[in-house]
Write a protein that holds these residues in place. Structure first.
Motif, mmCIF file in Angstrom:
data_model
loop_
_atom_site.group_PDB
_atom_site.id
_atom_site.type_symbol
_atom_site.label_atom_id
_atom_site.label_comp_id
_atom_site.label_asym_id
_atom_site.label_seq_id
_atom_site.Cartn_x
_atom_site.Cartn_y
_atom_site.Cartn_z
ATOM 1 N N ASP A 171 44.513 -4.782 92.301
ATOM 2 C CA ASP A 171 43.101 -4.616 91.935
ATOM 3 C C ASP A 171 42.640 -5.691 90.962
ATOM 4 O O ASP A 171 41.483 -6.106 90.989
ATOM 5 C CB ASP A 171 42.865 -3.233 91.305
ATOM 6 N N PHE A 172 43.537 -6.153 90.105
ATOM 7 C CA PHE A 172 43.184 -7.176 89.124
ATOM 8 C C PHE A 172 42.943 -8.535 89.777
ATOM 9 O O PHE A 172 42.269 -9.388 89.213
ATOM 10 C CB PHE A 172 44.282 -7.313 88.064
ATOM 11 N N ILE A 173 43.503 -8.729 90.945
ATOM 12 C CA ILE A 173 43.409 -10.030 91.603
ATOM 13 C C ILE A 173 42.346 -10.030 92.692
ATOM 14 O O ILE A 173 41.496 -10.903 92.744
ATOM 15 C CB ILE A 173 44.778 -10.417 92.217
ATOM 16 N N ILE A 174 42.411 -9.039 93.575
ATOM 17 C CA ILE A 174 41.545 -9.042 94.751
ATOM 18 C C ILE A 174 40.696 -7.788 94.877
ATOM 19 O O ILE A 174 40.094 -7.551 95.922
ATOM 20 C CB ILE A 174 42.368 -9.236 96.049
ATOM 21 N N GLY A 175 40.625 -6.994 93.837
ATOM 22 C CA GLY A 175 39.799 -5.791 93.884
ATOM 23 C C GLY A 175 38.324 -6.140 94.013
ATOM 24 O O GLY A 175 37.865 -7.151 93.464
ATOM 25 N N THR A 176 37.601 -5.309 94.718
ATOM 26 C CA THR A 176 36.176 -5.566 94.933
ATOM 27 C C THR A 176 35.381 -5.534 93.625
ATOM 28 O O THR A 176 34.304 -6.123 93.549
ATOM 29 C CB THR A 176 35.579 -4.542 95.918
ATOM 30 N N THR A 177 35.918 -4.882 92.605
ATOM 31 C CA THR A 177 35.224 -4.799 91.318
ATOM 32 C C THR A 177 35.856 -5.687 90.243
ATOM 33 O O THR A 177 35.416 -5.670 89.095
ATOM 34 C CB THR A 177 35.207 -3.342 90.821
ATOM 35 N N ALA A 178 36.884 -6.463 90.602
ATOM 36 C CA ALA A 178 37.607 -7.276 89.610
ATOM 37 C C ALA A 178 36.710 -8.269 88.897
ATOM 38 O O ALA A 178 36.856 -8.493 87.694
ATOM 39 C CB ALA A 178 38.777 -7.999 90.278
ATOM 40 N N LYS A 179 35.759 -8.866 89.620
ATOM 41 C CA LYS A 179 34.875 -9.857 88.991
ATOM 42 C C LYS A 179 34.118 -9.231 87.827
ATOM 43 O O LYS A 179 34.089 -9.778 86.722
ATOM 44 C CB LYS A 179 33.898 -10.435 90.003
ATOM 45 N N ASP A 180 33.518 -8.074 88.056
ATOM 46 C CA ASP A 180 32.713 -7.431 87.015
ATOM 47 C C ASP A 180 33.571 -6.800 85.923
ATOM 48 O O ASP A 180 33.246 -6.880 84.739
ATOM 49 C CB ASP A 180 31.805 -6.366 87.632
ATOM 50 N N ILE A 181 34.670 -6.171 86.317
ATOM 51 C CA ILE A 181 35.470 -5.426 85.344
ATOM 52 C C ILE A 181 36.401 -6.334 84.548
ATOM 53 O O ILE A 181 36.597 -6.120 83.354
ATOM 54 C CB ILE A 181 36.261 -4.304 86.055
ATOM 55 N N VAL A 182 36.959 -7.371 85.202
ATOM 56 C CA VAL A 182 37.974 -8.186 84.531
ATOM 57 C C VAL A 182 37.556 -9.647 84.360
ATOM 58 O O VAL A 182 37.506 -10.158 83.244
ATOM 59 C CB VAL A 182 39.325 -8.112 85.290
ATOM 60 N N PHE A 183 37.252 -10.342 85.467
ATOM 61 C CA PHE A 183 37.050 -11.791 85.403
ATOM 62 C C PHE A 183 35.945 -12.197 84.432
ATOM 63 O O PHE A 183 36.118 -13.115 83.629
ATOM 64 C CB PHE A 183 36.753 -12.375 86.785
ATOM 65 N N ASN A 184 34.794 -11.539 84.524
ATOM 66 C CA ASN A 184 33.682 -11.897 83.627
ATOM 67 C C ASN A 184 34.060 -11.684 82.167
ATOM 68 O O ASN A 184 33.679 -12.478 81.297
ATOM 69 C CB ASN A 184 32.431 -11.097 83.974
ATOM 70 N N LYS A 185 34.835 -10.644 81.893
ATOM 71 C CA LYS A 185 35.247 -10.366 80.507
ATOM 72 C C LYS A 185 36.250 -11.410 80.007
ATOM 73 O O LYS A 185 36.228 -11.791 78.839
ATOM 74 C CB LYS A 185 35.802 -8.952 80.404
ATOM 75 N N ILE A 186 37.113 -11.887 80.900
ATOM 76 C CA ILE A 186 38.061 -12.946 80.515
ATOM 77 C C ILE A 186 37.298 -14.222 80.155
ATOM 78 O O ILE A 186 37.562 -14.850 79.122
ATOM 79 C CB ILE A 186 39.062 -13.231 81.654
ATOM 80 N N VAL A 187 36.351 -14.593 80.985
ATOM 81 C CA VAL A 187 35.557 -15.800 80.735
ATOM 82 C C VAL A 187 34.819 -15.677 79.409
ATOM 83 O O VAL A 187 34.841 -16.596 78.573
ATOM 84 C CB VAL A 187 34.587 -16.068 81.908
ATOM 85 N N THR A 188 34.197 -14.543 79.173
ATOM 86 C CA THR A 188 33.479 -14.315 77.912
ATOM 87 C C THR A 188 34.429 -14.389 76.725
ATOM 88 O O THR A 188 34.120 -15.014 75.702
ATOM 89 C CB THR A 188 32.769 -12.950 77.939
ATOM 90 N N PHE A 189 35.601 -13.774 76.859
ATOM 91 C CA PHE A 189 36.588 -13.789 75.778
ATOM 92 C C PHE A 189 36.947 -15.221 75.399
ATOM 93 O O PHE A 189 36.923 -15.596 74.226
ATOM 94 C CB PHE A 189 37.844 -13.010 76.194
ATOM 95 N N PHE A 190 37.259 -16.053 76.388
ATOM 96 C CA PHE A 190 37.685 -17.413 76.069
ATOM 97 C C PHE A 190 36.521 -18.293 75.617
ATOM 98 O O PHE A 190 36.718 -19.194 74.786
ATOM 99 C CB PHE A 190 38.472 -18.037 77.221
ATOM 100 N N LYS A 191 35.313 -18.024 76.074
ATOM 101 C CA LYS A 191 34.143 -18.746 75.538
ATOM 102 C C LYS A 191 33.972 -18.435 74.058
ATOM 103 O O LYS A 191 33.598 -19.302 73.267
ATOM 104 C CB LYS A 191 32.880 -18.370 76.314
#
Length: 194
Positions: A171-191
């Motif tokens: 789910d963390f890699i290819i989940g349909t909700t991964a972008k909203d739940i995980v990926f966007n938060k990772i990008v924000t964290f590192f920004k």
């Protein structure tokens, strides 16, 4: 690791057996490994009807198109040594350096057993984003909580922990909700770390 398939593979010394046959690469897509997996899946207590679930845990958020895409690109090969090391970690229940055997360990590390990794050596100011799921059978919650215990004195603002109760490994890699739940938060964290 709570996946029965993974635990049986580790406890059966499959990585070490592969090495004895001269396999330097563990390629899940190869005919040898495919035949081996079929034999493992025939063992009592192993249900490989849904192979992805048998390996990763019950994923909540996958659909047919993401699974098809995943299977075209994954799982990727790794060195047999990595596979052996994973088996050692599962069997020992400890995060240690590679175990070469007593004599080679003495030559390599200066001691009979490989040393444990000192998780306390992770720099306190290193930005870390840790996201884990309640259904993950490969990186289970107990193991992540052990890691988090070693990070309890990490600098505030440098560690972000996200627990997603319904997520399993894929789910963390290819989940349909991964972008909203995980990926966007990772990008924000590192920004925010700049």
């Amino acid at each position: 690791m709570t996946t029965a398939l993974g635990v049986i593979t580790a406890r059966s010394f499959i990585g070490e057996i592969s090495t004895m046959f001269g396999l330097a690469e563990f390629n899940p897509s190869s005919e040898r490994v495919s035949n081996f997996v079929k034999a493992l899946c025939a063992q009592p207590g192993i249900n490989c009807f849904d192979f992805l679930t048998a390996v990763t845990g019950k994923n909540c958020c996958l659909n047919a198109s993401t699974i098809d895409f995943f299977l075209k690109n994954e799982p990727q090969p790794t060195s047999t040594k990595n596979f052996v090391h994973l088996g050692q970690t599962v069997r020992d229940g400890m995060i240690r350096k590679f175990d070469y055997g007593t004599n080679k360990n003495l030559a390599h590390y200066g001691e009979a057993k490989p040393p444990e990794y000192n998780l306390g050596n992770i720099p306190r100011d290193l930005p870390l984003f840790i996201s884990y799921g309640g259904q993950d059978a490969l990186s289970d919650s107990k193991d992540v909580e052990t890691l988090l215990d070693h990070l309890k004195f990490h600098d505030v603002g440098k560690l972000h922990v996200q627990y997603v109760k319904e997520f399993a490994h894929a789910d963390f890699i290819i989940g349909t909700t991964a972008k909203d739940i995980v990926f966007n938060k990772i990008v924000t964290f590192f920004k925010n770390q700049q």
